[in-house]
Design a protein around this motif. Structure first.
Motif, short mmCIF file in Angstrom:
data_model
loop_
_atom_site.label_atom_id
_atom_site.label_comp_id
_atom_site.label_asym_id
_atom_site.label_seq_id
_atom_site.Cartn_x
_atom_site.Cartn_y
_atom_site.Cartn_z
N ASN A 1 0.80 -1.20 0.01
CA ASN A 1 0.06 -0.01 -0.21
C ASN A 1 0.92 1.10 0.04
N GLY A 2 0.88 2.06 -0.95
CA GLY A 2 1.69 3.19 -1.36
C GLY A 2 1.24 4.45 -0.81
N ILE A 3 -0.01 4.40 -0.23
CA ILE A 3 -0.38 5.56 0.45
C ILE A 3 -0.30 5.60 1.94
N GLY A 4 0.31 6.51 2.44
CA GLY A 4 0.58 6.72 4.12
C GLY A 4 1.81 7.34 4.22
N GLU A 5 2.38 7.04 5.58
CA GLU A 5 3.62 7.81 6.07
C GLU A 5 4.65 7.00 5.28
N VAL A 6 5.74 7.88 4.82
CA VAL A 6 6.87 7.27 4.01
C VAL A 6 7.48 6.17 4.75
N GLU A 7 7.66 6.52 6.13
CA GLU A 7 8.53 5.32 7.07
C GLU A 7 7.54 4.11 7.15
N SER A 8 6.21 4.37 7.23
CA SER A 8 5.51 3.04 7.32
C SER A 8 5.36 2.22 6.14
N ILE A 9 5.57 2.89 5.11
CA ILE A 9 5.40 2.14 3.66
C ILE A 9 6.73 1.46 3.68
N PHE A 10 7.93 2.33 4.12
CA PHE A 10 9.22 1.79 3.96
C PHE A 10 9.30 0.33 4.77
N GLY A 11 8.68 0.35 6.03
CA GLY A 11 8.87 -0.71 6.95
C GLY A 11 8.05 -1.88 6.31
N MET A 12 6.82 -1.67 5.20
CA MET A 12 6.24 -2.88 4.69
C MET A 12 7.16 -3.41 3.66
N ILE A 13 8.07 -2.22 2.91
CA ILE A 13 8.89 -2.71 2.06
C ILE A 13 9.96 -3.64 2.52
#
Length: 190
Positions: A170-182
Motif C-alpha cells: 500500500n503506497g498511501i500513508g507515511e513514508v516510514e510506514s510504507i518503507f517498513g512494509m517494503i
C-alpha cells in the motif's frame, strides 16, 4: 546478488522509497527516468531523441531503454544487487531484462508493487511539479503517462506474478510506514 524491481504509476513514491532501499540494502539504483534526464541534460544524440519522445508523453522504445540499462549494469561491476526503478514497462522489456540477467548468472528476486490511487497520484505530481519543474509532470503529459501505466505497463505484473515474485505494498500513508512494509518484503525474499 539481490535484484528487485520497484513498480508503480508515476507519483507512486518509487524514487522516494528507492532512495531508502538503496541506503539500507546498498543496492545500485538504476532509474530509467534518471538515465533519460541525464542524456537530455547532456544534450546527447540519444538525449535529443528521448526528449522528444517524453515531451509527447510516450514511452521510450525498448531498444533504446534496454541498451542504456545494460550499459548502466556494466558500469557497476562491484554492485551487490540492483534496484530497477521505472523498468521494465513492457512484457518485452521484462523478458529482455530476465534474459540479460540470466546471462550474468542473476535474476529478479522481488518485484515491489506500490499501490496508489489515481487521485493520490495526481495530488503528488501536482506538489512535485511545484518543486521540480519537470516537463513530464505537466498535466497533459501526466494524463498520458498515467494512461500508459494503466493500459500498458500494468500488464508486466502478471509476468512476474506467474514467477511468484510480486509483493503488493500500500503506497498511501507515511513514508516510514510504507518503507517498513517494503523492508519486511525484502527481508523475506532474501
Amino acid at each position: 546478488m539481490f535484484n528487485l524491481v520497484i513498480f508503480g504509476p508515476p507519483g507512486a513514491g518509487k524514487g522516494t522509497q528507492s532512495a531508502k532501499i538503496i541506503d539500507k540494502y546498498k543496492l545500485a539504483h538504476i532509474s530509467t527516468g534518471d538515465m533519460f534526464r541525464m542524456h537530455i541534460s547532456q544534450n546527447t544524440a540519444l538525449g535529443q531523441k528521448v526528449k522528444q519522445i517524453l515531451a509527447d508523453g510516450l514511452l521510450v522504445p525498448d531498444s533504446i531503454t534496454i541498451d542504456m540499462l545494460e550499459e548502466e549494469v556494466q558500469n557497476n561491476p562491484d554492485a551487490t544487487g540492483f534496484i530497477f526503478d521505472g523498468f521494465p514497462r513492457t512484457v518485452a522489456q521484462a523478458e529482455s531484462l530476465d534474459k540479460f540477467l540470466e546471462g550474468k548468472g542473476q535474476k529478479i528476486d522481488l518485484v515491489l508493487q506500490l499501490d496508489v490511487t489515481e487521485a493520490e497520484i495526481k495530488n503528488r505530481i501536482a506538489e512535485r511539479k511545484k518543486v521540480s519543474g519537470r516537463a513530464d509532470d505537466d498535466e497533459d503529459k501526466l494524463i498520458k503517462r498515467i494512461d500508459e501505466y494503466f493500459t500498458k505497463t500494468i500488464h508486466v505484473l502478471p509476468f512476474y506474478q506467474e514467477q511468484g515474485k510480486v509483493v503488493k505494498i500500500n503506497g498511501i500513508g507515511e513514508v516510514e510506514s510504507i518503507f517498513g512494509m517494503i523492508c519486511a518484503a525484502i527481508d523475506e525474499a532474501k
